[in-house]
Write an enzyme that holds these catalytic residues in place. Structure first.
Site, short mmCIF file in Angstrom:
data_model
loop_
_atom_site.label_atom_id
_atom_site.label_comp_id
_atom_site.label_asym_id
_atom_site.label_seq_id
_atom_site.Cartn_x
_atom_site.Cartn_y
_atom_site.Cartn_z
N SER A 91 0.86 -1.18 0.00
CA SER A 91 0.00 0.00 0.00
C SER A 91 0.90 1.23 0.00
O SER A 91 2.11 1.14 0.24
CB SER A 91 -0.90 0.00 1.24
OG SER A 91 -0.12 0.19 2.41
N ASN A 120 -7.34 -3.53 -9.65
CA ASN A 120 -8.07 -2.33 -9.21
C ASN A 120 -9.58 -2.59 -9.18
O ASN A 120 -10.28 -2.10 -8.29
CB ASN A 120 -7.78 -1.16 -10.14
CG ASN A 120 -6.43 -0.53 -9.88
OD1 ASN A 120 -5.79 -0.79 -8.86
ND2 ASN A 120 -5.96 0.29 -10.81
N GLY A 137 -9.27 -5.61 3.43
CA GLY A 137 -9.14 -6.61 2.37
C GLY A 137 -9.07 -6.06 0.97
O GLY A 137 -8.90 -6.83 0.02
N ALA A 138 -9.16 -4.74 0.80
CA ALA A 138 -9.12 -4.19 -0.56
C ALA A 138 -7.80 -4.48 -1.25
O ALA A 138 -7.76 -4.87 -2.42
CB ALA A 138 -9.37 -2.67 -0.52
N GLY A 139 -6.69 -4.30 -0.53
CA GLY A 139 -5.39 -4.59 -1.11
C GLY A 139 -5.20 -6.07 -1.40
O GLY A 139 -4.55 -6.44 -2.37
N ASP A 140 -5.79 -6.91 -0.55
CA ASP A 140 -5.71 -8.35 -0.78
C ASP A 140 -6.48 -8.75 -2.03
O ASP A 140 -6.01 -9.54 -2.85
CB ASP A 140 -6.28 -9.11 0.43
CG ASP A 140 -5.59 -8.72 1.73
OD1 ASP A 140 -4.37 -8.47 1.71
OD2 ASP A 140 -6.28 -8.65 2.76
#
Length: 384
Positions: free
Chosen positions: A192, A269, A242-245
């Site tokens: 991130s 994305n 969890g968005a980055g995962d």
């Protein structure tokens, strides 16, 4: 001759598998000292959720305690002498400079580490080291590098440490960890924008591809000879967990299917934007997933002439990259399969800085009626 052909086909199938390494967790989301949701967590759960949605075969190594109660597609290793890893995420009510709610993350319980001997003997085409609670050891990552053709790493698996008193997550510089010497042997390192400050991007990009996610601003891809910004997708954030995962899961799904890095990052994305619009582990609408799979297949056919060879990433934007972004954006607003299942009411007065997208999922918080975690939940001040 038939036997040889069958064996070769079986080998190709085995080597197309993705090995995900990281513990499942129990996530508790808390705001104003009130539990807002409880959910299956851990990068492994979000990534496998995306890969399952994209019909990509996986193998997963994860450890939990006997208190683990979630239904999952990939069974974890149950450790009778340990409890499942638990994280508490404390959210305040303020919106800060990045447009997101701040959160304080605490690990209140940690399951056993994943050791080299826990990994399967079979070889994998792609490995994903995605620990969240300090469960991946340097020796485990080295074993993954030896047994996988290409390894992707989430930097949180490498630089997180935990306060000895209350478990608050802290970050240390990457060069101070036991993983630093392994960087030239991995293919992709994801971070991130906050985590990227704990490494020298200019140095690390000489050894491997570095992907830095930046929420509503999309992501940036760095490699030895260049860098690219990748456009985001509009989203109404409910929970950033969890968005980055999910981004990494979508990114890996794109690369597994032969997309160039910029196109794979678009897919990442997309899944990141889908995830922030739900609380906890997201549920993807089947019609949406089919549209996305169709677009990926169409894109792959368009780029056949420039498709990467084994272990070779293509970093320049292929012709039609912007059209691919538009196609995925159109898929994102696909009406859900069942209107009756949808429990979503559009906000009466959306923020001026956001555009409201048609929801594409059954927007139910993934909270539990009965907690699977029996310990009393502490407030930020440490009081029950």
């Amino acid at each position: 001759m038939v036997t040889t052909a069958a064996a070769a086909h079986k080998t190709r199938q085995q080597q197309n598998r993705v090995l995900i390494v990281g513990n499942y967790c129990h996530d508790v989301l808390i705001q104003n000292d009130t539990v807002k949701a409880e959910s299956l967590g851990g990068a492994a759960s979000f990534i496998s959720n995306v890969l399952n949605g994209m019909s990509i075969s996986c193998n997963l190594v994860s450890k939990v305690g006997e208190d683990f109660k979630y239904p999952v597609n990939y069974s974890p290793v149950v450790i009778p002498t340990s409890k499942t890893t638990v994280f508490h995420a404390y959210f305040d009510l303020g919106i800060h400079g990045n447009g997101h709610q701040d959160r304080v993350l605490r690990r209140v319980c940690a399951c056993d580490s994943i050791r080299p001997s826990d990994l399967p003997d079979t070889r994998s085409n792609f490995g994903m080291a995605v620990g969240v609670g300090g469960e991946i050891l340097p020796a485990t990552l080295e074993r993954m590098i030896e047994s996988c053709d290409a390894v992707f790493v989430d930097i949180q698996a490498l630089i997180r440490i935990f306060d000895s008193v209350d478990g608050t997550v802290k970050l240390v510089k990457l060069e101070e960890t036991g993983f630093y010497s392994l960087l030239p042997r991995i293919v992709v390192l994801k971070a991130s924008s906050e985590e990227a400050a704990f490494m020298d991007v200019e140095e690390v990009r000489k050894w491997c591809c570095v992907v830095v996610t930046n929420g509503k601003d999309g992501c940036k891809v760095y490699w030895k000879d260049g860098e690219l910004g990748i456009s985001p997708f509009l989203a109404n954030q409910e929970d950033p967990t969890g968005a980055g995962d999910s981004f990494l899961g979508g990114f890996a799904a794109g690369l597994v299917q032969g997309l160039a890095v910029p196109d794979a990052a678009l897919l990442g994305n997309l899944f990141g934007s889908l995830t922030v619009e739900q609380i906890g582990l997201p549920k993807f609408d089947s019609r949406l997933l089919q549209r996305v799979k169709d677009e990926v297949q169409r894109r792959k056919m368009q780029c056949l002439r420039c498709e990467r060879s084994d272990n070779e990433l293509k970093f320049l934007k292929p012709v039609g990259h912007e059209q691919f972004h538009a196609s995925l954006g159109a898929a994102k607003i696909t009406p859900p399969c069942s209107i009756q299942d949808r429990q979503w009411n559009p906000p009466s007065s959306p923020k001026k800085t956001e555009q409201i997208a048609i929801p594409h999922y059954t927007a139910q918080a993934k909270s539990l009626v009965n907690s699977v975690y029996e310990e009393p939940i502490q407030t930020v001040e440490g009081k029950p």
